[in-house]
Write a protein that holds these residues in place. Structure first.
Motif, PDB file in Angstrom:
ATOM      1  N   THR A  83       0.953  -1.219  -0.058  1.00 22.14           N
ATOM      2  CA  THR A  83       0.016   0.030   0.021  1.00 22.14           C
ATOM      3  C   THR A  83       0.965   1.130  -0.081  1.00 22.14           C
ATOM      4  OG1 THR A  83      -1.744  -1.088   1.314  1.00 22.14           O
ATOM      5  CG2 THR A  83      -1.768   1.240   1.378  1.00 22.14           C
ATOM      6  N   ALA A  84       0.724   1.986  -1.179  1.00 26.64           N
ATOM      7  CA  ALA A  84       1.605   3.137  -1.147  1.00 26.64           C
ATOM      8  C   ALA A  84       1.122   4.091  -2.139  1.00 26.64           C
ATOM      9  CB  ALA A  84       2.905   2.769  -1.557  1.00 26.64           C
ATOM     10  N   PHE A  85       1.775   5.311  -2.316  1.00 23.77           N
ATOM     11  CA  PHE A  85       1.484   6.414  -3.366  1.00 23.77           C
ATOM     12  C   PHE A  85       2.391   6.006  -4.426  1.00 23.77           C
ATOM     13  CE2 PHE A  85       0.060   8.420   0.515  1.00 23.77           C
ATOM     14  CZ  PHE A  85      -1.252   9.008   0.121  1.00 23.77           C
ATOM     15  N   VAL A  86       1.450   6.331  -5.489  1.00 27.11           N
ATOM     16  CA  VAL A  86       2.201   6.356  -6.945  1.00 27.11           C
ATOM     17  C   VAL A  86       3.286   7.431  -7.139  1.00 27.11           C
ATOM     18  CG1 VAL A  86       2.184   5.993  -9.546  1.00 27.11           C
ATOM     19  CG2 VAL A  86       0.339   4.760  -8.042  1.00 27.11           C
ATOM     20  N   LYS A  87       4.601   7.570  -7.197  1.00 25.65           N
ATOM     21  CA  LYS A  87       5.466   8.207  -7.211  1.00 25.65           C
ATOM     22  C   LYS A  87       5.691   8.717  -8.779  1.00 25.65           C
ATOM     23  CE  LYS A  87       9.921   9.475  -5.189  1.00 25.65           C
ATOM     24  NZ  LYS A  87      11.065   9.090  -4.574  1.00 25.65           N
ATOM     25  N   GLU A  88       6.285   7.694  -9.479  1.00 24.53           N
ATOM     26  CA  GLU A  88       6.644   7.884 -10.793  1.00 24.53           C
ATOM     27  C   GLU A  88       5.855   7.119 -11.777  1.00 24.53           C
ATOM     28  OE1 GLU A  88       7.818  10.583 -12.381  1.00 24.53           O
ATOM     29  OE2 GLU A  88       8.644  11.594 -10.415  1.00 24.53           O
ATOM     30  N   VAL A 104       6.716   1.515 -13.289  1.00 31.34           N
ATOM     31  CA  VAL A 104       6.146   2.420 -12.181  1.00 31.34           C
ATOM     32  C   VAL A 104       6.858   2.254 -10.916  1.00 31.34           C
ATOM     33  CG1 VAL A 104       3.992   2.953 -10.944  1.00 31.34           C
ATOM     34  CG2 VAL A 104       3.676   1.860 -13.213  1.00 31.34           C
ATOM     35  N   GLN A 105       7.071   3.504 -10.359  1.00 35.29           N
ATOM     36  CA  GLN A 105       7.734   3.695  -9.024  1.00 35.29           C
ATOM     37  C   GLN A 105       6.705   4.152  -8.065  1.00 35.29           C
ATOM     38  OE1 GLN A 105      11.386   3.284  -7.994  1.00 35.29           O
ATOM     39  NE2 GLN A 105       9.852   3.309  -6.018  1.00 35.29           N
ATOM     40  N   LEU A 106       6.540   3.248  -7.003  1.00 36.12           N
ATOM     41  CA  LEU A 106       5.880   3.520  -5.804  1.00 36.12           C
ATOM     42  C   LEU A 106       6.612   4.444  -4.662  1.00 36.12           C
ATOM     43  CD1 LEU A 106       3.640   0.310  -5.261  1.00 36.12           C
ATOM     44  CD2 LEU A 106       3.128   2.263  -6.811  1.00 36.12           C
ATOM     45  N   ASP A 107       5.775   5.074  -3.891  1.00 36.11           N
ATOM     46  CA  ASP A 107       6.469   5.747  -2.665  1.00 36.11           C
ATOM     47  C   ASP A 107       7.264   4.497  -1.548  1.00 36.11           C
ATOM     48  OD1 ASP A 107       7.680   7.350  -0.984  1.00 36.11           O
ATOM     49  OD2 ASP A 107       6.004   8.033  -0.271  1.00 36.11           O
ATOM     50  N   ASP A 108       8.461   4.748  -1.587  1.00 37.37           N
ATOM     51  CA  ASP A 108       9.138   3.643  -0.606  1.00 37.37           C
ATOM     52  C   ASP A 108       9.276   3.998   0.804  1.00 37.37           C
ATOM     53  OD1 ASP A 108      10.959   5.185  -1.371  1.00 37.37           O
ATOM     54  OD2 ASP A 108      12.502   3.861  -2.057  1.00 37.37           O
ATOM     55  N   SER A 109       8.908   5.066   1.169  1.00 37.04           N
ATOM     56  CA  SER A 109       9.120   5.508   2.611  1.00 37.04           C
ATOM     57  C   SER A 109       8.447   4.665   3.809  1.00 37.04           C
ATOM     58  CB  SER A 109       8.592   6.937   2.878  1.00 37.04           C
ATOM     59  OG  SER A 109       9.137   7.842   1.776  1.00 37.04           O
ATOM     60  N   ASP A 110       7.330   4.218   3.688  1.00 32.03           N
ATOM     61  CA  ASP A 110       6.665   3.140   4.491  1.00 32.03           C
ATOM     62  C   ASP A 110       7.631   1.852   4.262  1.00 32.03           C
ATOM     63  OD1 ASP A 110       4.945   5.353   5.096  1.00 32.03           O
ATOM     64  OD2 ASP A 110       3.343   4.398   3.914  1.00 32.03           O
ATOM     65  N   ALA A 111       8.212   1.434   3.186  1.00 31.90           N
ATOM     66  CA  ALA A 111       8.810   0.278   3.070  1.00 31.90           C
ATOM     67  C   ALA A 111       9.989   0.153   3.631  1.00 31.90           C
ATOM     68  CB  ALA A 111       8.687  -0.232   1.687  1.00 31.90           C
ATOM     69  N   GLN A 112      10.646   1.184   3.597  1.00 33.44           N
ATOM     70  CA  GLN A 112      12.003   1.574   4.220  1.00 33.44           C
ATOM     71  C   GLN A 112      12.007   1.750   5.650  1.00 33.44           C
ATOM     72  OE1 GLN A 112      13.641   4.962   2.331  1.00 33.44           O
ATOM     73  NE2 GLN A 112      14.567   4.026   0.648  1.00 33.44           N
ATOM     74  N   LEU A 239      -2.834   0.715 -18.626  1.00 35.02           N
ATOM     75  CA  LEU A 239      -2.238   1.506 -17.514  1.00 35.02           C
ATOM     76  C   LEU A 239      -3.314   1.974 -16.480  1.00 35.02           C
ATOM     77  CD1 LEU A 239       0.670   2.100 -16.414  1.00 35.02           C
ATOM     78  CD2 LEU A 239       0.299   4.504 -17.558  1.00 35.02           C
ATOM     79  N   SER A 240      -3.204   1.634 -15.458  1.00 37.20           N
ATOM     80  CA  SER A 240      -4.435   1.766 -14.316  1.00 37.20           C
ATOM     81  C   SER A 240      -3.950   2.984 -13.382  1.00 37.20           C
ATOM     82  CB  SER A 240      -4.849   0.542 -13.556  1.00 37.20           C
ATOM     83  OG  SER A 240      -5.196  -0.430 -14.467  1.00 37.20           O
ATOM     84  N   VAL A 241      -3.056   3.544 -13.243  1.00 41.72           N
ATOM     85  CA  VAL A 241      -2.511   4.415 -12.307  1.00 41.72           C
ATOM     86  C   VAL A 241      -1.929   5.731 -13.056  1.00 41.72           C
ATOM     87  CG1 VAL A 241      -2.305   2.599 -10.748  1.00 41.72           C
ATOM     88  CG2 VAL A 241      -0.142   3.422 -11.973  1.00 41.72           C
ATOM     89  N   SER A 242      -1.892   6.780 -12.162  1.00 43.77           N
ATOM     90  CA  SER A 242      -0.993   7.945 -12.668  1.00 43.77           C
ATOM     91  C   SER A 242      -0.249   8.473 -11.365  1.00 43.77           C
ATOM     92  CB  SER A 242      -1.855   8.957 -13.347  1.00 43.77           C
ATOM     93  OG  SER A 242      -2.812   9.296 -12.226  1.00 43.77           O
ATOM     94  N   PRO A 243       0.772   9.335 -11.366  1.00 45.44           N
ATOM     95  CA  PRO A 243       1.234   9.979 -10.163  1.00 45.44           C
ATOM     96  C   PRO A 243       0.295  10.364  -9.330  1.00 45.44           C
ATOM     97  CG  PRO A 243       2.720  10.173 -12.301  1.00 45.44           C
ATOM     98  CD  PRO A 243       1.282   9.719 -12.457  1.00 45.44           C
ATOM     99  N   GLY A 244       0.702  10.101  -8.050  1.00 44.36           N
ATOM    100  CA  GLY A 244      -0.466  10.583  -6.783  1.00 44.36           C
ATOM    101  C   GLY A 244      -1.344   9.878  -6.519  1.00 44.36           C
ATOM    102  N   ASP A 245      -1.756   8.837  -7.335  1.00 44.95           N
ATOM    103  CA  ASP A 245      -2.750   7.842  -7.031  1.00 44.95           C
ATOM    104  C   ASP A 245      -2.194   7.016  -5.682  1.00 44.95           C
ATOM    105  OD1 ASP A 245      -4.385   8.552  -8.964  1.00 44.95           O
ATOM    106  OD2 ASP A 245      -3.791   7.030 -10.349  1.00 44.95           O
TER     107      ASP A 245
END
Length: 428
Positions: A83-88, A104-112, A239-245
């Motif tokens: 579960t994360a935000f779409v970064k790129e 696609v790059q998801l935000d990895d802050s929570d994962a880190q 493609l089902s996502v865009s940045p910010g989703d």
């Protein structure tokens, strides 16, 4: 008297015209009955002019026209692992991709952060294991010292017992020495128990280390999955996502298919299946697809293992030979399939077929309906289209009608014409 006369005159005025009309009708009927009759012409059966071809059995290669759909058995529907935000987003729908290309790059802050927590748990468990080992070594050394102390206290007890026998000391000192000896024995027993339990404690800590290490690996895996790469070379279907989703675990991200495994699915009639069961026959089958005014060479790869209910044929799969043009997934195309040569089939013009599976032959100048099985299509020496048929009711030399009659039925009287201008005309 005057009134009676007036009434009689009135009746005579009505009766006279009726008598005149009745007389005229009687005369007309008499004239019609005595009218001379023209001699009647005898009715003759209509004869329809037709053209025919003789039934000539031979060895021919049937050509089937099928309609297929472009598919791929390698369709990957990539979903979010965390579960994360779409970064790129590095790609777009319809774009060709290469293996390991970032999509696609998801935000990895929570994962880190989770990886750091799992790493701390692993370090803590490792420290506990080292502490247990140090403790065990200390227990071994302490046991040796405590056993020496026990020997000294045993000697003290023995000395007090000798003194008691000589009545040189009190019983209280002897009891105190015996109590110290027992306490030292108890301490040794506890130390030995701790040493004996060391392997169990060590195994518990090692199991805990294994669990925390697994959780750390899972956290690192989730961290790596925040960056989605292409698993193979192909094309992005959706493609089902865009940045910010914000996506949750299991939400669709991107769907792609392999260009190296494109194939065409088509339905083939059941009557053709016996020709496809033989592996040698598969090698003889050639197929050409037509799409966007291009021809694509196809190879028959396999036959479907199951038949969907309500379908009259079986699905077959054609592989697409490698070429510059790659059709899009889901496109429809026409396929001309050349089957292995089949013996005992009759070529007839397309006009000989009535419906899908009926022709007429001429027997004693009359039509006879014959049910046939359509094997496929072909061409004659002049490259004219022909239909290959077979039937147990057709024999060599039978005259097969090639004229399309609007009222063709069994028993209709016909005759063959010799001039093309008279085709389809009827004579009396």
């Amino acid at each position: 008297m005057t009134e009676v006369k007036v009434k009689q005159n009135t009746h005579l005025k009505w009766i006279l015209p009726l008598l005149i009309i009745g007389a005229a009708i009687a005369v007309f009927a008499f004239l019609m009955m005595t009218k001379p009759q023209a001699p009647s012409r005898p009715t003759t059966e209509k004869i329809w002019s037709i053209s025919t071809v003789p039934a000539a059995f031979g060895l021919h290669k049937p050509v089937l026209t099928l309609y297929g759909k472009v598919e791929s058995p390698r369709v990957s529907k990539i979903t979010a692992a965390v579960t994360a935000f779409v970064k790129e987003v590095y790609t777009d729908e319809g774009r060709a991709i290469n293996p390991n290309e970032p999509l696609v790059q998801l935000d990895d802050s929570d994962a880190q952060l989770l990886v750091q927590q799992r790493q701390a748990d692993v370090d803590n468990t490792i420290a506990q294991i080292e502490t247990e080992k140090v403790r065990h070594n200390a227990d071994l050394k302490s046991l040796k010292i405590e056993k020496n102390l026990q020997q000294l206290r045993l000697k003290t007890v023995q000395r007090y017992e000798n003194l008691i026998k000589r009545k040189l000391t009190s019983q209280e000192l002897l009891d105190s020495a015996r109590r110290d000896y027992q306490q030292q024995a108890l301490s040794i027993a506890q130390r030995e128990q701790s040493i004996a339990d060391h392997p169990n404690r060590l195994r518990q800590l090692e199991s805990q280390l294994m669990r925390t290490t697994s959780l750390l690996d899972a956290a690192k895996l989730d961290l790596s999955r925040t960056k989605i790469h292409a698993p193979f070379s192909g094309r992005v279907a959706s493609l089902s996502v865009s940045p910010g989703d914000r996506v949750r675990e299991g939400d669709p991200i991107v769907e792609l298919y392999s260009l190296d495994r494109l194939e065409v699915r088509a339905q083939i009639p059941n009557r053709i299946l016996p020709l496809l069961r033989n592996k040698n026959s598969l090698q003889e089958i050639a197929a050409i697809g037509t799409i966007d005014n291009r021809t694509i060479e196809l190879n028959l790869e396999r036959i479907a293992a199951a038949v969907n209910s309500g379908r009259a044929g079986v699905d077959v799969f054609f592989s697409i030979k490698k070429q510059d043009y790659q059709p899009e997934l889901g496109r429809s195309l026409a396929i001309n399939v050349t089957l292995p040569a089949t013996n005992e089939v009759i070529p007839v013009p397309p006009t000989a077929l009535y419906g899908l599976n009926k022709v007429y032959k001429v027997v004693d100048e009359r039509l006879v309906s014959v049910q046939v099985e359509r094997i496929g299509d072909s061409t004659d020496t002049d490259n004219n289209p022909m239909v290959l048929i077979t039937s147990p009711d057709l024999h060599p030399g039978d005259s097969i009608v090639t004229t399309q009659l609007p009222n063709a039925i069994t028993g209709l009287r016909v005759k063959e014409f010799t001039s093309p201008e008279t085709e389809g005309l009827k004579d009396e």
